[in-house]
Design an enzyme around this catalytic site. Structure first.
Site, PDB file in Angstrom:
ATOM      1  N   MET A 121       0.836  -1.211   0.000  1.00 45.32           N
ATOM      2  CA  MET A 121       0.000   0.000   0.000  1.00 45.32           C
ATOM      3  C   MET A 121       0.865   1.253   0.000  1.00 45.32           C
ATOM      4  O   MET A 121       1.584   1.469  -0.933  1.00 45.32           O
ATOM      5  CB  MET A 121      -0.916  -0.020   1.210  1.00 45.32           C
ATOM      6  CG  MET A 121      -2.307  -0.439   0.818  1.00 45.32           C
ATOM      7  SD  MET A 121      -3.499   0.289   1.903  1.00 45.32           S
ATOM      8  CE  MET A 121      -4.852  -0.809   1.653  1.00 45.32           C
ATOM      9  N   CYS A 122       0.847   2.036   1.030  1.00 43.26           N
ATOM     10  CA  CYS A 122       1.523   3.336   1.183  1.00 43.26           C
ATOM     11  C   CYS A 122       0.543   4.467   0.853  1.00 43.26           C
ATOM     12  O   CYS A 122      -0.383   4.295   0.079  1.00 43.26           O
ATOM     13  CB  CYS A 122       2.750   3.529   0.308  1.00 43.26           C
ATOM     14  SG  CYS A 122       4.082   2.391   0.692  1.00 43.26           S
TER      15      CYS A 122
END
Lengths: 297, 230
Positions: free
Chosen positions: A1-2
């Site tokens: 993700m991030c």
């Protein structure tokens, strides 16, 4: 993700509130990146000397001691402005000489950024903790590039956190993963470009900065990146003059832009933009794949 | 006002709102629910199974109205990724734009998007109907198995790649068709279908302006001579 976060304040009277407006944006992306966070703050350029952001990577920070040791090697005016594990060094000594001095005399120091405009903070921990640790909510400036990290391909350390920097007044954050970072490194290393981590994003960062040094403007460098960088990405980049976002052809990694009279705000998701003043009247859109969007300060 | 219940997500946790919609609303006599300050929250009004009007004020995050049955949901703003994914019946109307994978895997119901839909709209569609007032991004209707997609604007690259039995109607230009998708002549039943879907979505266009895209079905059977080239 991030999670990625960017904010450029067009309205000068808001610039004292850059950190305050950015903080809920960054904290809002905690679910997407709880491991580490980083913030590059661009402000009015330092008049003459370069600013170098430093991170004391292990042990208790002793910036006074470090300042003395720096003076012994390089007598003359310099200042260390400490902030916990972080400090900003302002000096006339060249960045290469500072790098050499760190390597020889202060290996516990990690050089985060160099420039006249950029200050860079990054660390491991939850974004809200990092904001508190360094007082990021009180920072002022013209624009910010920030990131919350959920590591998928390399270690969780302050060095592996984003933003990555290269050269002067340039940084990049990345949501996604590259599949050919080693090829990019193999191409850049013979040109004398050295790497600090094994992180895929660092390859992209150094690739773009190399193109800038070769005379490309940022948009042209990004166009070149479409054929050189393979993988999934939303890249958000900052220079002292510009904020730029681009998504790969498949646009798997999200991004939302809100453009208002007073600011341009960017995040992975709208929930990080919802608190901004006048957001209801902002032009909200998603960057289209392989289209370059940039805003000048 | 009787029959109307209002929630403000700035005050009430979303989990509480969804719990009310799952368990309490059916026996309450409430026919209309208004949800204020969506502020990009994920999973608003997911998994409903009641014939109810729901109005959401603001922009929504991921999976608005996912798995919906029977409910009629209207979003005043934009919808995040996966709006109406796996919808079974009912309807979702998005007044703004929809992000990626709108209506993914929807089995039934109607998803009407007044603005554009981003990439992968109607991916793996399984019987639902999607009507997009604007344009759709690349790889829309990828592996769509059943259902209908009407695009009033343009389509990006790879439209209908590896289509099964779903049918796409496009009014504007198609940047490129995906593997095994092809343009086919419009028949009387196609004009009728487009008219029905445009009416249901409330868009005014002439069905005669639409082109039909459907599967050439050349991928339905393994072709040993294709040498992995399709």
């Amino acid at each position: 993700m991030c999670g990625i976060v960017g904010l450029l304040l067009k309205e000068p009277s808001l610039r004292d509130r850059l950190g305050e407006l950015m903080t809920p944006m960054l904290v809002g992306m905690t679910d997407r990146g709880p491991d580490s966070a980083g913030v590059a703050i661009f402000g009015a350029p330092a008049p003459s000397a370069l600013k170098i952001s430093l991170f004391w990577s292990h042990g208790a920070a002793d910036w006074n001691g470090l300042s003395k040791s720096f003076s012994e090697k390089y007598p003359g005016a310099h200042t260390f402005t400490p902030n916990g594990q972080h400090a900003i060094l302002v000096t006339d000594v060249s960045p290469d000489d500072v790098r050499g001095w760190i390597k020889d005399s202060a290996p516990q120091i990690y050089l985060l950024s160099v420039g006249r405009s950029i200050d860079l903070y990054k660390d491991i921990g939850a974004p809200a903790e990092i904001v508190k640790r360094y007082g990021l909510d009180r920072m002022s400036g013209t624009h910010v590039v920030a990131h919350t990290r959920m590591a998928t391909e390399s270690a969780v350390t302050p060095a592996h956190a984003h933003p990555f920097t290269a050269g002067e007044d340039f940084c990049l954050v990345h949501n996604g993963s590259l599949s050919n970072p080693h090829l990019v490194r193999k191409k850049l290393e013979p040109l004398g470009i050295s790497f600090v981590t094994d992180n895929d994003t660092e390859a992209a960062c150094r690739f773009f900065e190399w193109r800038l040094r070769e005379g490309d403007d940022l948009s042209t460098a990004v166009q070149r990146g479409f054929s050189e960088l393979d993988g999934f990405y939303t890249f958000l980049m900052g220079t002292d003059k510009e904020l730029l976002i681009v998504r790969d052809a498949f646009a798997c990694k999200p991004a939302v832009v809100a453009e208002a009279d007073d600011y341009v705000a960017i995040a992975s998701e709208f929930r990080s933009l919802a608190h901004l003043p006048g957001i209801r009247h902002a032009n909200v859109f998603e960057p289209k794949p392989q289209e370059v969007y940039s805003w000048k300060v | 006002m009787e029959g109307v219940k209002q929630f403000d997500l700035a005050v009430t946790p979303l989990r509480e709102v969804n719990r009310y919609l799952h368990h309490d609303v059916a026996a309450s006599g409430v026919e209309r629910v208004k949800i204020l300050n969506a502020d990009g929250a994920h999973s608003i009004a997911v998994g409903l199974n009641v014939p109810l009007d729901i109005e959401v004020d603001g922009h929504c995050g991921y999976y608005l109205g996912g798995m919906n049955q029977l409910a009629r949901i209207t979003v005043q703003g934009n919808a995040g990724p996966g709006v109406g994914e796996n919808m079974m019946s009912g309807s979702i109307r998005v007044k703004g734009f929809a992000s990626t994978a709108a209506g993914a895997s929807a089995h039934g119901g109607l998803l009407a998007i007044q603005g554009d839909a981003a990439l992968r709209c109607g991916i793996s569609l399984k019987g639902g109907d999607i009507v997009v007032g604007g344009s759709v991004g690349s790889f829309s209707a990828f592996m769509a198995q059943a259902g209908r997609i009407v695009v009033c604007g343009d389509a990006g690259d790879g439209l209908g790649d590896s289509l099964y039995e779903a049918v796409i109607y496009v009014r504007g230009s198609v940047r490129s068709l995906g593997t095994d998708a092809r343009f086919e002549p419009m028949q009387a039943s196609d004009y009728e279908a487009v008219r029905e879907l445009l009416d249901a979505a409330g868009f005014e266009h002439d069905p005669r302006d639409f082109k039909r895209v459907a599967s050439a079905k050349s991928l339905y059977h393994w072709n040993v001579d294709a040498n992995q080239e399709y």
